[in-house]
Design a protein around this motif. Structure first.
Motif, PDB file in Angstrom:
ATOM      1  N   ALA A 257     -18.717   8.148 -12.672  1.00 47.57           N
ATOM      2  CA  ALA A 257     -19.294   7.275 -13.810  1.00 47.57           C
ATOM      3  C   ALA A 257     -19.504   8.090 -15.044  1.00 47.57           C
ATOM      4  CB  ALA A 257     -20.298   6.331 -13.336  1.00 47.57           C
ATOM      5  N   ILE A 258     -19.092   7.349 -16.073  1.00 48.59           N
ATOM      6  CA  ILE A 258     -19.288   8.115 -17.527  1.00 48.59           C
ATOM      7  C   ILE A 258     -20.127   6.853 -18.204  1.00 48.59           C
ATOM      8  CG2 ILE A 258     -18.324   8.623 -19.719  1.00 48.59           C
ATOM      9  CD1 ILE A 258     -17.640  10.505 -17.398  1.00 48.59           C
ATOM     10  N   VAL A 259     -21.194   7.438 -18.754  1.00 47.94           N
ATOM     11  CA  VAL A 259     -22.097   6.711 -19.708  1.00 47.94           C
ATOM     12  C   VAL A 259     -21.955   7.007 -21.049  1.00 47.94           C
ATOM     13  CG1 VAL A 259     -24.436   5.823 -20.134  1.00 47.94           C
ATOM     14  CG2 VAL A 259     -23.334   5.963 -17.817  1.00 47.94           C
ATOM     15  N   ASP A 260     -21.521   6.260 -21.829  1.00 51.45           N
ATOM     16  CA  ASP A 260     -21.569   6.482 -23.325  1.00 51.45           C
ATOM     17  C   ASP A 260     -22.112   5.414 -24.181  1.00 51.45           C
ATOM     18  OD1 ASP A 260     -20.673   9.256 -23.562  1.00 51.45           O
ATOM     19  OD2 ASP A 260     -18.666   8.470 -22.900  1.00 51.45           O
ATOM     20  N   ALA A 261     -22.118   5.273 -25.422  1.00 53.49           N
ATOM     21  CA  ALA A 261     -22.419   4.293 -26.492  1.00 53.49           C
ATOM     22  C   ALA A 261     -21.303   3.639 -27.150  1.00 53.49           C
ATOM     23  CB  ALA A 261     -23.505   4.493 -27.360  1.00 53.49           C
ATOM     24  N   GLN A 262     -21.372   2.427 -27.235  1.00 52.00           N
ATOM     25  CA  GLN A 262     -20.189   1.715 -28.088  1.00 52.00           C
ATOM     26  C   GLN A 262     -18.981   1.693 -27.374  1.00 52.00           C
ATOM     27  OE1 GLN A 262     -23.123   1.231 -30.719  1.00 52.00           O
ATOM     28  NE2 GLN A 262     -21.131   0.404 -31.297  1.00 52.00           N
ATOM     29  N   ASP A 263     -18.081   0.918 -27.781  1.00 48.26           N
ATOM     30  CA  ASP A 263     -16.492   0.833 -27.278  1.00 48.26           C
ATOM     31  C   ASP A 263     -15.656   1.840 -27.795  1.00 48.26           C
ATOM     32  OD1 ASP A 263     -14.623  -0.472 -25.463  1.00 48.26           O
ATOM     33  OD2 ASP A 263     -14.113  -1.477 -27.433  1.00 48.26           O
ATOM     34  N   ASP A 264     -14.775   2.155 -26.996  1.00 46.58           N
ATOM     35  CA  ASP A 264     -13.438   2.799 -27.335  1.00 46.58           C
ATOM     36  C   ASP A 264     -12.380   1.963 -26.749  1.00 46.58           C
ATOM     37  OD1 ASP A 264     -10.981   4.183 -27.527  1.00 46.58           O
ATOM     38  OD2 ASP A 264     -11.644   6.057 -26.335  1.00 46.58           O
ATOM     39  N   PRO A 265     -11.687   1.215 -27.919  1.00 42.57           N
ATOM     40  CA  PRO A 265     -10.837   0.332 -27.510  1.00 42.57           C
ATOM     41  C   PRO A 265      -9.566   0.858 -26.944  1.00 42.57           C
ATOM     42  CG  PRO A 265     -11.545  -0.205 -29.769  1.00 42.57           C
ATOM     43  CD  PRO A 265     -12.077   0.974 -29.341  1.00 42.57           C
ATOM     44  N   ASN A 266      -9.265   2.051 -27.278  1.00 45.52           N
ATOM     45  CA  ASN A 266      -7.823   2.635 -26.752  1.00 45.52           C
ATOM     46  C   ASN A 266      -8.334   3.526 -25.596  1.00 45.52           C
ATOM     47  OD1 ASN A 266      -7.049   1.598 -29.081  1.00 45.52           O
ATOM     48  ND2 ASN A 266      -6.860   3.813 -30.184  1.00 45.52           N
ATOM     49  N   ALA A 267      -9.439   3.426 -24.876  1.00 46.16           N
ATOM     50  CA  ALA A 267      -9.826   4.152 -23.813  1.00 46.16           C
ATOM     51  C   ALA A 267      -8.751   4.218 -22.715  1.00 46.16           C
ATOM     52  CB  ALA A 267     -11.164   3.709 -23.246  1.00 46.16           C
ATOM     53  N   GLU A 268      -8.258   3.269 -22.100  1.00 44.72           N
ATOM     54  CA  GLU A 268      -7.452   3.191 -21.188  1.00 44.72           C
ATOM     55  C   GLU A 268      -6.023   3.609 -21.362  1.00 44.72           C
ATOM     56  OE1 GLU A 268      -5.898   0.250 -17.220  1.00 44.72           O
ATOM     57  OE2 GLU A 268      -7.300  -0.491 -18.829  1.00 44.72           O
ATOM     58  N   SER A 269      -5.357   3.520 -22.742  1.00 47.46           N
ATOM     59  CA  SER A 269      -4.258   3.858 -23.119  1.00 47.46           C
ATOM     60  C   SER A 269      -4.152   5.345 -23.261  1.00 47.46           C
ATOM     61  CB  SER A 269      -3.595   3.043 -24.356  1.00 47.46           C
ATOM     62  OG  SER A 269      -4.623   3.186 -25.192  1.00 47.46           O
ATOM     63  N   ASN A 270      -5.083   5.733 -23.652  1.00 47.07           N
ATOM     64  CA  ASN A 270      -5.304   7.160 -24.040  1.00 47.07           C
ATOM     65  C   ASN A 270      -5.429   7.951 -22.789  1.00 47.07           C
ATOM     66  OD1 ASN A 270      -5.023   6.990 -26.718  1.00 47.07           O
ATOM     67  ND2 ASN A 270      -7.601   7.127 -27.307  1.00 47.07           N
ATOM     68  N   LEU A 271      -6.140   7.412 -21.812  1.00 43.45           N
ATOM     69  CA  LEU A 271      -6.186   7.850 -20.537  1.00 43.45           C
ATOM     70  C   LEU A 271      -4.598   7.976 -20.071  1.00 43.45           C
ATOM     71  CD1 LEU A 271      -8.082   9.246 -18.275  1.00 43.45           C
ATOM     72  CD2 LEU A 271      -8.401   6.732 -17.529  1.00 43.45           C
ATOM     73  N   ALA A 272      -4.090   7.084 -20.051  1.00 41.97           N
ATOM     74  CA  ALA A 272      -2.985   6.862 -19.508  1.00 41.97           C
ATOM     75  C   ALA A 272      -1.763   8.308 -20.199  1.00 41.97           C
ATOM     76  CB  ALA A 272      -2.185   5.620 -19.841  1.00 41.97           C
ATOM     77  N   THR A 273      -2.021   8.477 -21.478  1.00 38.55           N
ATOM     78  CA  THR A 273      -1.107   9.409 -22.076  1.00 38.55           C
ATOM     79  C   THR A 273      -1.519  10.815 -21.598  1.00 38.55           C
ATOM     80  OG1 THR A 273      -0.791   7.904 -23.949  1.00 38.55           O
ATOM     81  CG2 THR A 273      -0.689  10.369 -24.171  1.00 38.55           C
ATOM     82  N   TYR A 274      -2.836  10.701 -21.450  1.00 43.23           N
ATOM     83  CA  TYR A 274      -3.496  12.342 -21.017  1.00 43.23           C
ATOM     84  C   TYR A 274      -2.873  12.492 -19.411  1.00 43.23           C
ATOM     85  CZ  TYR A 274      -6.514  15.906 -19.712  1.00 43.23           C
ATOM     86  OH  TYR A 274      -7.071  17.286 -19.278  1.00 43.23           O
ATOM     87  N   ARG A 275      -3.056  11.637 -18.827  1.00 43.31           N
ATOM     88  CA  ARG A 275      -2.405  11.892 -17.171  1.00 43.31           C
ATOM     89  C   ARG A 275      -0.937  12.100 -17.404  1.00 43.31           C
ATOM     90  NH1 ARG A 275      -7.268  10.312 -13.860  1.00 43.31           N
ATOM     91  NH2 ARG A 275      -5.746  10.276 -11.985  1.00 43.31           N
ATOM     92  N   SER A 276      -0.380  11.275 -17.968  1.00 38.60           N
ATOM     93  CA  SER A 276       1.152  11.294 -17.932  1.00 38.60           C
ATOM     94  C   SER A 276       1.594  12.573 -18.401  1.00 38.60           C
ATOM     95  CB  SER A 276       1.879  10.297 -18.416  1.00 38.60           C
ATOM     96  OG  SER A 276       3.192  10.450 -18.689  1.00 38.60           O
ATOM     97  N   ALA A 277       0.943  13.287 -19.494  1.00 39.10           N
ATOM     98  CA  ALA A 277       1.323  14.457 -20.009  1.00 39.10           C
ATOM     99  C   ALA A 277       1.385  15.595 -19.074  1.00 39.10           C
ATOM    100  CB  ALA A 277       0.436  14.732 -21.181  1.00 39.10           C
ATOM    101  N   TYR A 278       0.232  15.570 -18.039  1.00 41.92           N
ATOM    102  CA  TYR A 278       0.054  16.431 -17.069  1.00 41.92           C
ATOM    103  C   TYR A 278       0.659  16.231 -15.647  1.00 41.92           C
ATOM    104  CZ  TYR A 278      -2.624  18.378 -21.103  1.00 41.92           C
ATOM    105  OH  TYR A 278      -2.942  19.054 -22.348  1.00 41.92           O
ATOM    106  N   GLY A 279       1.370  15.328 -15.508  1.00 40.21           N
ATOM    107  CA  GLY A 279       1.663  14.861 -14.331  1.00 40.21           C
ATOM    108  C   GLY A 279       0.747  14.472 -13.422  1.00 40.21           C
ATOM    109  N   LEU A 280      -0.596  13.939 -13.756  1.00 37.77           N
ATOM    110  CA  LEU A 280      -1.549  13.626 -12.704  1.00 37.77           C
ATOM    111  C   LEU A 280      -1.144  11.959 -12.565  1.00 37.77           C
ATOM    112  CD1 LEU A 280      -4.540  14.674 -14.938  1.00 37.77           C
ATOM    113  CD2 LEU A 280      -3.132  15.931 -13.036  1.00 37.77           C
TER     114      LEU A 280
END
Length: 449
Positions: free
Chosen positions: A133-156
Motif C-alpha cells: 500500500a502507498i499512502v500519499d496526499a491528494q489525487d493523481d488523475p493519471n496514476a493508473e495510465s502512467n503506471l501502465a506506461t512505466y511497466r510496459s516500457a520495462y516488460g513488467l
C-alpha cells in the motif's frame, strides 16, 4: 477614417479567408519567441551559476552531476501538515528556479527495474500477489495510465484495476469521491508506484489518497491502508518536523503483521516524523553506483538523507546504539540520491503535454512533469524497502522495525559518506555497522526482511 467592421463568420463567404486563425498563430509565434528568449537566457544563467547550483558529484555511470529540485509537494510543512520527500534531477532557469528536464526516455533517465533488482539481489523473487500500500496526499488523475506506461516500457506484467492488481481509493477506502488533483503529489505518487513495480513486479498495489497533507488525513489513510485485506506493507514517503504532539499519533502506525516504512527525510542531518515512530521501519538513503567489485555496485551515505536522535520517541528495545537515549533514525536504507536516481514516468501537469508544455516546464512556467524524469529522495527508498518486505513474505513475524537488527548478514553495510555535521559521530557519518544515514545497510536479497 471610419474603420469597416469585419462581417460575422456565420455570414462570411467560404471564398473570403478567415483571419482569426492568423491572429492566433501570430500570438503563438510571439509566445514561442518569448519562451525561446527565456530558454537562451536560462542556458546562459545556468552556465554562469552552475557551480553554485550543481549538487555534489556522482559516480553514477553515464550521468553528469545534475542540479536538483524538490517535488512540488516538498514545501516546508506547517504545523499539523506533512511534506513529501521526492527530489528531481533539474536545471536552473532564467528566473533562478530549478525545473525538470522533460526529454528523457526509459533508458536515458535513472536506474531501471533491472538495475535495482541487480543492486539489491532481488532478481527471481516473487511476492505471489501480496499487496503493497502507498499512502500519499491528494489525487493523481493519471496514476493508473502512467503506471501502465512505466511497466510496459520495462516488460513488467500489467497492473490494472481491471485485472485486480491495482486499486486507488480515498482515505476512507472508497473508490470515490477522490481528493482534488495536485501536480506535486502526483510526482510523488508516480515515484512510489513505479518503485513498487520496479522492485516487486509481482506485487499488487493499493494507492490510498488522503484528502490533504494534514497529518489527520494522512493518518486516517494510514489506518485504511494497513487494515485492507491482503496488504502486507505500507510505504510513507512523507513527514514533518518532530514536536510534542507526535507521540499521540503513533498509534496509527501500530499495525502488527503489517510492515510500515517511512522516509527519513531529505534535508540532511535531522529527524522527521513518522520516521521516528517506534512502530515503523525508518528508511534512510544512499548514493548507488555501478562498480567493478564482486557485487557490481557500491553505495555511500547520501548527503541529504535524514538521520539523528529523536527528541520525543522512546528507544525501541531492539536498538542498542549508545549515542542516542531515544529512537535513532534510520533502520535501513536504499538508493535516494537523485544524482544516482531512478527512472519515473509522470504526465500530470498544468500545461497539457507536448513540446510546448515541455518548454514551459523546463523554464519553470508550469507545474508537474511530462514524461520520463530522473528522481530520488528518501521518497524512493521507502517504497523500495516496503516492496522488499512484500517479497520476503515474512511480515506476520515482523515486529515493527526490529527484524533487520537480527539479520544483518543479509544487508549491504554502507561504510562511507555523511549527511551533515554532528561532531563526527555515527548519527550523521556512515561507518562499519550501524549508522544514522544508512541504518544497518541496504537489502542483499530478502533475508533481512
Amino acid at each position: 477614417m471610419h474603420r469597416r467592421e469585419i462581417p460575422d463568420i456565420s455570414t462570411r463567404s467560404p471564398a473570403i479567408p478567415h483571419r482569426r486563425p492568423r491572429r492566433r498563430l501570430r500570438r503563438m509565434a510571439a509566445a514561442v519567441t518569448a519562451l525561446l528568449t527565456l530558454a537562451v537566457t536560462a542556458l546562459i544563467t545556468g552556465l554562469a551559476t552552475g557551480a553554485q547550483a550543481t549538487a555534489p558529484s556522482s559516480a553514477h555511470s553515464g550521468y553528469a552531476s545534475p542540479s536538483i529540485t524538490a517535488f512540488g509537494c516538498a514545501h516546508p510543512e506547517a504545523p499539523g501538515q506533512a511534506r513529501c520527500f521526492g527530489i528531481m534531477k533539474a536545471r536552473r532557469t532564467a528566473t533562478g528556479r530549478m525545473s525538470p528536464f522533460t526529454t528523457g526516455s526509459p533508458t536515458t533517465v535513472g536506474y531501471m527495474p533491472s538495475d535495482l533488482q541487480s543492486a539489491y539481489k532481488l532478481s527471481g523473487t516473487s511476492a505471489s500477489g501480496r499487496t503493497v500500500a502507498i499512502v500519499d496526499a491528494q489525487d493523481d488523475p493519471n496514476a493508473e495510465s502512467n503506471l501502465a506506461t512505466y511497466r510496459s516500457a520495462y516488460g513488467l506484467p500489467s497492473c490494472t484495476t481491471a485485472n485486480g492488481c491495482f486499486r486507488k481509493v480515498n482515505q476512507s477506502g472508497q473508490a470515490s469521491p477522490l481528493p482534488s488533483g495536485d501536480y506535486g503529489w502526483a510526482e510523488e505518487i508516480s515515484l512510489d508506484l513505479d518503485m513498487v513495480s520496479a522492485v516487486c513486479p509481482s506485487c499488487h498495489i493499493l494507492l490510498v489518497e488522503a484528502n490533504s497533507a494534514n497529518t489527520s488525513d494522512l493518518t486516517t489513510a494510514e489506518d485504511t491502508a494497513a487494515s485492507t485485506s491482503g496488504v502486507v506493507s505500507v510505504s510513507n514517503s512523507w513527514g514533518g518536523s518532530e514536536d510534542s504532539t507526535i507521540t499521540s499519533s503513533d498509534s496509527h502506525f501500530n499495525h502488527p503483521g503489517v510492515a510500515i516504512t517511512a522516509s527519513s527525510g531529505d534535508s540532511g542531518y535531522g529527524v522527521s516524523w513518522p520516521a521516528s515512530s517506534p512502530y515503523v521501519t525508518a528508511v534512510g538513503g544512499t548514493s548507488l553506483s555501478k562498480a567493478s567489485n564482486s557485487r557490481g555496485w557500491s553505495e555511500t551515505a547520501w548527503s541529504s538523507a535524514g538521520s539523528g536522535c529523536s527528541a520525543y520517541e522512546a528507544k525501541p528495545s531492539w536498538q542498542h546504539d549508545s549515542g542516542c537515549a531515544k529512537r535513532t533514525v534510520a533502520d535501513v536504507s536504499a538508493v535516494a540520491d537523485p544524482n544516482t536516481g531512478v527512472a519515473v514516468y509522470d504526465t500530470y501537469n498544468s500545461c497539457g503535454g507536448g513540446s510546448f508544455c515541455d518548454i514551459e516546464l523546463e523554464l519553470g512556467l508550469a507545474q508537474g512533469a511530462d514524461g520520463w524524469v530522473q528522481v530520488g529522495g528518501t521518497s524512493a527508498s521507502s517504497p523500495i524497502i516496503a516492496s522488499v518486505y512484500a517479497l520476503a513474505g515474512n511480515t506476520a513475524q515482523v515486529t515493527y522495525g526490529s527484524y533487520p537488527y537480527s539479520h544483518t548478514a543479509a544487508l549491504n553495510d554502507v561504510t562511507s559518506g555523511s549527511n551533515g555535521s554532528c561532531g563526527g559521530s555515527y548519527l550523521c557519518t556512515a561507518g562499519p555497522g550501524y549508522d544514522g544515514p544508512t541504518g544497518l545497510g541496504t537489502p542483499n536479497g530478502t533475508g533481512a526482511f
